[in-house]
Design a protein around this motif. Sequence first.
Motif, PDB file in Angstrom:
ATOM      1  N   ALA A  66       0.840  -1.200   0.000  1.00  0.00           N
ATOM      2  CA  ALA A  66       0.000   0.000   0.000  1.00  0.00           C
ATOM      3  C   ALA A  66       0.873   1.246   0.000  1.00  0.00           C
ATOM      4  O   ALA A  66       0.577   2.241  -0.695  1.00  0.00           O
ATOM      5  CB  ALA A  66      -0.931  -0.023   1.214  1.00  0.00           C
ATOM      6  N   CYS A  74       2.169   1.822  -3.483  1.00  0.00           N
ATOM      7  CA  CYS A  74       1.082   2.333  -4.330  1.00  0.00           C
ATOM      8  C   CYS A  74       0.831   3.813  -4.030  1.00  0.00           C
ATOM      9  O   CYS A  74       0.731   4.647  -4.945  1.00  0.00           O
ATOM     10  CB  CYS A  74      -0.213   1.545  -4.091  1.00  0.00           C
ATOM     11  SG  CYS A  74      -0.159  -0.139  -4.700  1.00  0.00           S
ATOM     12  N   ASP A  75       0.718   4.138  -2.759  1.00  0.00           N
ATOM     13  CA  ASP A  75       0.448   5.526  -2.372  1.00  0.00           C
ATOM     14  C   ASP A  75       1.508   6.471  -2.914  1.00  0.00           C
ATOM     15  O   ASP A  75       1.213   7.587  -3.346  1.00  0.00           O
ATOM     16  CB  ASP A  75       0.460   5.651  -0.838  1.00  0.00           C
ATOM     17  CG  ASP A  75      -0.774   5.026  -0.223  1.00  0.00           C
ATOM     18  OD1 ASP A  75      -1.659   4.581  -0.981  1.00  0.00           O
ATOM     19  OD2 ASP A  75      -0.849   4.975   1.026  1.00  0.00           O
ATOM     20  N   ALA A  96       4.247   4.289  -7.218  1.00  0.00           N
ATOM     21  CA  ALA A  96       4.906   3.237  -8.009  1.00  0.00           C
ATOM     22  C   ALA A  96       3.865   2.501  -8.847  1.00  0.00           C
ATOM     23  O   ALA A  96       2.745   2.284  -8.390  1.00  0.00           O
ATOM     24  CB  ALA A  96       5.620   2.260  -7.074  1.00  0.00           C
TER      25      ALA A  96
END
Lengths: 254, 254, 254, 254, 254, 254, 254, 254
Positions: free
Chosen positions: E112, E115-116, E119
């Motif tokens: 997570a 992602c945040d 990437a």
Amino acid sequence: MELDEITISRAILSSQMNTLIDCMELDVAVVGAGPSGLACAALIAEQGIRVGVIEKKLSVGGGMWGGGMMFPRIVVQEEGRRLLDRFGIRSTPYQDGYYVAKSVEAVSRLTAAACDAGAEFFNLTSVEDVMIKGDGRISGLVINWTAVEMGRLHVDPLVMRCRYTVDATGHDAVVARLVEKKGGDLKVRGESFMWADRAESRILRHTKEVFPGLVVAGMAANAIAGENRMGAVFGGMLLSGEHAAGLVLDRLKK
Amino acid sequence: MELDEITISRAILSSQMNTLIDCMELDVAVVGAGPSGLACAALIAEQGIRVGVIEKKLSVGGGMWGGGMMFPRIVVQEEGRRLLDRFGIRSTPYQDGYYVAKSVEAVSRLTAAACDAGAEFFNLTSVEDVMIKGDGRISGLVINWTAVEMGRLHVDPLVMRCRYTVDATGHDAVVARLVEKKGGDLKVRGESFMWADRAESRILRHTKEVFPGLVVAGMAANAIAGENRMGAVFGGMLLSGEHAAGLVLDRLKK
Amino acid sequence: MELDEITISRAILSSQMNTLIDCMELDVAVVGAGPSGLACAALIAEQGIRVGVIEKKLSVGGGMWGGGMMFPRIVVQEEGRRLLDRFGIRSTPYQDGYYVAKSVEAVSRLTAAACDAGAEFFNLTSVEDVMIKGDGRISGLVINWTAVEMGRLHVDPLVMRCRYTVDATGHDAVVARLVEKKGGDLKVRGESFMWADRAESRILRHTKEVFPGLVVAGMAANAIAGENRMGAVFGGMLLSGEHAAGLVLDRLKK
Amino acid sequence: MELDEITISRAILSSQMNTLIDCMELDVAVVGAGPSGLACAALIAEQGIRVGVIEKKLSVGGGMWGGGMMFPRIVVQEEGRRLLDRFGIRSTPYQDGYYVAKSVEAVSRLTAAACDAGAEFFNLTSVEDVMIKGDGRISGLVINWTAVEMGRLHVDPLVMRCRYTVDATGHDAVVARLVEKKGGDLKVRGESFMWADRAESRILRHTKEVFPGLVVAGMAANAIAGENRMGAVFGGMLLSGEHAAGLVLDRLKK
Amino acid sequence: MELDEITISRAILSSQMNTLIDCMELDVAVVGAGPSGLACAALIAEQGIRVGVIEKKLSVGGGMWGGGMMFPRIVVQEEGRRLLDRFGIRSTPYQDGYYVAKSVEAVSRLTAAACDAGAEFFNLTSVEDVMIKGDGRISGLVINWTAVEMGRLHVDPLVMRCRYTVDATGHDAVVARLVEKKGGDLKVRGESFMWADRAESRILRHTKEVFPGLVVAGMAANAIAGENRMGAVFGGMLLSGEHAAGLVLDRLKK
Amino acid sequence: MELDEITISRAILSSQMNTLIDCMELDVAVVGAGPSGLACAALIAEQGIRVGVIEKKLSVGGGMWGGGMMFPRIVVQEEGRRLLDRFGIRSTPYQDGYYVAKSVEAVSRLTAAACDAGAEFFNLTSVEDVMIKGDGRISGLVINWTAVEMGRLHVDPLVMRCRYTVDATGHDAVVARLVEKKGGDLKVRGESFMWADRAESRILRHTKEVFPGLVVAGMAANAIAGENRMGAVFGGMLLSGEHAAGLVLDRLKK
Amino acid sequence: MELDEITISRAILSSQMNTLIDCMELDVAVVGAGPSGLACAALIAEQGIRVGVIEKKLSVGGGMWGGGMMFPRIVVQEEGRRLLDRFGIRSTPYQDGYYVAKSVEAVSRLTAAACDAGAEFFNLTSVEDVMIKGDGRISGLVINWTAVEMGRLHVDPLVMRCRYTVDATGHDAVVARLVEKKGGDLKVRGESFMWADRAESRILRHTKEVFPGLVVAGMAANAIAGENRMGAVFGGMLLSGEHAAGLVLDRLKK
Amino acid sequence: MELDEITISRAILSSQMNTLIDCMELDVAVVGAGPSGLACAALIAEQGIRVGVIEKKLSVGGGMWGGGMMFPRIVVQEEGRRLLDRFGIRSTPYQDGYYVAKSVEAVSRLTAAACDAGAEFFNLTSVEDVMIKGDGRISGLVINWTAVEMGRLHVDPLVMRCRYTVDATGHDAVVARLVEKKGGDLKVRGESFMWADRAESRILRHTKEVFPGLVVAGMAANAIAGENRMGAVFGGMLLSGEHAAGLVLDRLKK
């Protein structure tokens, strides 16, 4: 003289191709080269009939090579011994009425007999389907290389015509099951429990034309009839092959 | 007389087990039942020598069944034809000096000849190792069921003594490679390119005792020598088998 | 007129067998039916030379069908486009000097061109070995059904004579590796890192006769030379096929 | 100009993605790129209709590559020959009314024709399910990469809309079986015994809309109808493809 | 509003394809989405750098899911705990200086975070080769669907450019081994015996640029250096990922 | 402080074993860690209920990782977006009422939410059977390592008690099928054709207690009801998970 | 004294062959060497009855080795503990009425007891069929090497006579299913849901002669009766073995 | 009292987990539970030393179950017989100095002895690596479930400390090969040809500490030394196990 590889290749190709093209029309196709199929093919071919033996494996002989539990011996009774003698397979008495022969010798002698009689062998060849036309009888076999199935290749078959087919494929009863699966009026009931004595004594009555154009021999005969199982006695199988040969010869004469 | 399954089972067991126990001491063990192995075994056994043929597959015959590219025909030259005749295998001339025979007939006739001569067959049996004691020569074979390897089972082998071993396992040269791998003074060079003429003409000189107690025959002989490859001509293989038989017989006489 | 299955079977058998027996002697054998092999075969056959294309798979086309990462498109540069045009393969400009074509169209057009020119196709056929005789040059190919290997069958090959062999089998460089493995004076160095520009610009210099009788084309040429890798640009491969065709035609004229 | 790998990658991606996004709405989806599917797609696309061909394998052509028993030849009758001629496939007469063509040429010519006509190919793509909404007709196909199934990956599919679907997937009748399995009012009866003449003469009557939105062609048509089997004659398959194309074109005009 | 399947399909296709086309040029490619790769990607992307994470499996997380011997717990030391805290992964002290966290929580929190930070993930994607041009540094990755390899399909790859590559593929050190195999000046020595303390204390010194353009992180770093093995402590892997991120950020700034 | 391997091993073992022994009695067991299972587990655990999530694979996330056809994106509608927001998963509008999110982010955020809420994860764990005693309701699950099945080992399972079971195993509906197979009064009808709109609008009504003690969620709910198939829209699955959580919470309160 | 390999081989062969030939006629054949089979065989053999234990695997012990979920412990109740004590298997109380024993100790002690009592073991041996003659009762077993099936070899079985057969093959109920499949009047209903208490309390009533000559024991008894499943409690299985032994001894006395 | 499944599960888990956590520190780890490992473990544990036996398979016994070629008998000499007697294994004389025992009895008695003496068994457990710290001696084993490897799962191992390790893994010499592969100063030379007499007479001298902390026993000892092969005589293996036990006990006393 120098040996030429290309001549060898052509010799093999042209020799077998002529046989193959020629054998697209047979009198009798025997499917399965186990004991009953070999005996049947030998005895029919001896009468000058054009016989082809179709065997899915590379080698012929079926379950005979392994004897019982990988001990390469087979057992026959008094009646079976007559056929061993006929094909030149030596046997030794074990006990009253029981004769033991060697598996490897039995296969090689039976095969040699079929070759001598003029049967043609198509090994590595599988039967995919049967040809049935308007008269409702099996008039040909749909064949393919076994390797096509092994390699899961998408390759179409060819068709071989024959007046009679003998299903000698053992308890799988391959040809009979194809007929059954496609809706032909034929039921393969499967072998029942082991009871060698009964299985041996009934096999000849199950060796018959089970569908127009299709005669069954050996374990396939018992499997179709739901008859008991035999075990490693091969006498009944040879006798059944002989009986099937007789039936086919009779019909071909008509 | 009623057929008894248990009597059949015992007949098979006792007959083969006696043979097995008996054959734990052989004069000659021929490994591989292809054309050269079969010819060699037949010709040695004919002289009353105790021969065992060890074949890893269920059936004997090796690569002969499939002819060339699955067309079941083999080709021999003039010299090879002499051996075809000797074993009763029919052939037809294709072109000057080239004769074609049927694969199935060739295998069955050769095998029948070996059986007649008294060779014992141990099929489904693999050679795992060789026995070499203080004298540095191969004096036995370490054998196991092929099924043990197929099922990846952890099962120990047994040992069979023999005065001579013939490696007739084709281009794998199984016994020779075992010797090489374990550090024996023997190098398997592997077959060279295809050149049938040369391969045929040299095979007899490569058919010899390559390690104390180990004679090689057929394609194994050429593979060890790094000789050229032959293709689907089987004449040289039969001649090599004959030659190996002669060598072994000579040595046994001494 | 009624359709007869046996006539169909015989039509197929006799037509292809005549081709097969006939093609046991070829002028040129192209191994591998990917882009470079197809282009090469088409351009040689156009000159009336007897060409056979040997492809191990059932279908021709090699890696071209899948484009890049299963997106069925290929890219060529200006020079490659000339060959696309020659074979009737449509392309659309993407950016200056880059043209995109559809994979399926490219394969089918190239194949159709080779057929039109008279090349014969032997699909499902593998090259097991090469024939090299006293003159030290490759003078034939040892072939077998691919299905034999897939089914792990023990079946011997046949031999096909040819004056020149083109190895167009991609980065595996199958024929070259067979020569290397058997001790021929040829080293396959393997593709180096991806560097499309360099790989494209050098491929023609690597397209040459690497062993007497053996010309390499396409990725096989770069793989043997240890050249960089190309990726999904097919222009160089077509040009290499064209170049190899030119080389072979020159030599055959001599 | 220097060749840039990233430009090549983007050229492939963007070119095929536009096609893919665009083709999520088709007029006609032909499933299966064997002879009947290819003929059908070519003839529909020629009329300017938007056709997509979905093929699960990497290559198109289906069972045609292997001819009969791996001998790459096909046979057609007089009527079939008209279509061979139309697609530029050369044939030679074997016997009255039987023509032989080369498999590789036939596949490549048929495919090239479909490409020329504007059909889009989606190879390596499988049909997992169909889309049926409130009107009870097939209005789309649920597709996935074949590689997802091969790798046993848990990956969801996408959906492609189409006005008509042609099931040309051979005797598996993949789309029809999906409909049957999910409870649609459609019964796939399976091919009956081999009887080429009858199979050929009936195929056109079985080539029809078997479920709202679903037309069947080629062997799939016969398999659904429980019709006899054909063997390696490809005339009927091409004619069935032509007939299916006609049906679809008629319906689309309405 | 009615839900439309085709709109959904197009939404997925166009969204991901734009990302894919866009990401053919990255700043940093992190190969392997285990603990060190995820940490590294998160920390680089946080700085606004364009990072792509390439993972061969369907799911990210690598060996972290299974903890030790399928007991889904991981252990870190004091230093490692700082990173657990940073990524919001809860831990409980076991004994002085040892903290236990839950595997599933650790993977999901790390992912997570990446992602945040921005990437991009390319799962089911394998690295087949690297791109190295005239300057001798890795300037791109040659990628393909993992499913292509699983299905043994013959499909060409695409190429993705990147300024720096991080090999975070665990002890296989996939990218480094590709470089080594193709002759690059890099030696992968392989992990030595288990000695967690030493392995942990040395990992940061092995986390470095081992080849122009290639930084290694996590177990890959130790494997290349021939360092000792770590076991189920994940602190060092996270710290190595952090260190690799720092190195790459430094170099990118130059 | 020196790192000690044995302390690490013991930390992992004792930490997870306490959890395992403890969790042999759960309030709720959620089987399957795909989108609906994760959402359901998160929302139940948030209420302080003791929840265990049993996942047969090493990683959680189910079919969500692969998006549609390996393009890692998912689509939700307006209603689904509320749950994306709740779990912190970012989405971008594609077209009116359609939102696209990234697969990897969606899985990691959902999983992190379930972990935060206190759900325990048992990955690599399969459900072999259910426990049903005299009251006729499911009161426990019979579990085993997935690796036992993968390795075809003969190893007995353990039993985990739970007051409610949620079957969130996707269209396989694993728990429901176990109940059906063993004769429980429950029929799994299987998914019908693709019709996303209808499938989405009906899923909540199928999310219910289908057998005493067994609530179904996500695709399993539709599969049991014989409802239409959804495709790669994940909104309904999340909503179904939420709904199932509500149902279970209600019942537990009683 | 020098050790001789051939003597060793003969010692093994002759010793086991005598046993094998001898055991072709048994009083009781116990099929399956798990806990119930071992206990049953030990208790019958103790009475001087001739017992053979047929086990398909290389090792005996069945599912007992793996305890529950690979944690090698078993649990028994008060009643089961009596049998543990009888066979010398140590146990420790866990909680009132529950005793824990070690799997490995339990298997080895049970096996040793059966050996001491005089039972003969035939491991690696499968039961392929049963022998049923005119009296309609099972009077023998049709056996083969398990390796024959593993290697998919075509090898015929042998037959072993026995007055009573005990099916102790676990929930597969191998012998009973053979009888059912071949049309015998016997229905194997399959285990129902897990409910250990009930399964334990009912097992003795299901341990009985289910077909003339066939007694069932252990999980096979419950599986035939459609009884609930037990889990990793082994007390009932031992008690069932004891009960089956009692039944057989009673009948043999008559 | 009613039987409770959850209590059973907890009894198994807590009992084995305590053992497992406890045994993370052992005095001696014996790897491999074949004849030499079992004898060695029994004799060390008898002295009150804390011994763990690690066996990769579900069952212990190794190659002993299958006797020679699946005939379950073993042979020992006079000296070996002393150990048979010690462990209560009955034997019968075959010929002067040769004794035959039953395989199943031998395994069960040896195992029971090791259990009685207090050895703990960890079956289904593989050794992946060894722990070697600054003192250069093996001070622990890196273990994992065998099922992890069978299922090709990516799961990390745990570490078990031990003062001495005995490698009794047969001719694979698993632990010794791990040491060799990772660069430890140890060479595994592999078994030489079969020569039972020499192999038996030398095994005790090869049974020694081959690397600091690592003692070898049984066939592993001979394999490391490049000694001859033994065959199915198990006397030497038992004696080697006894000798290894003596060595370890001596060193532990120091």
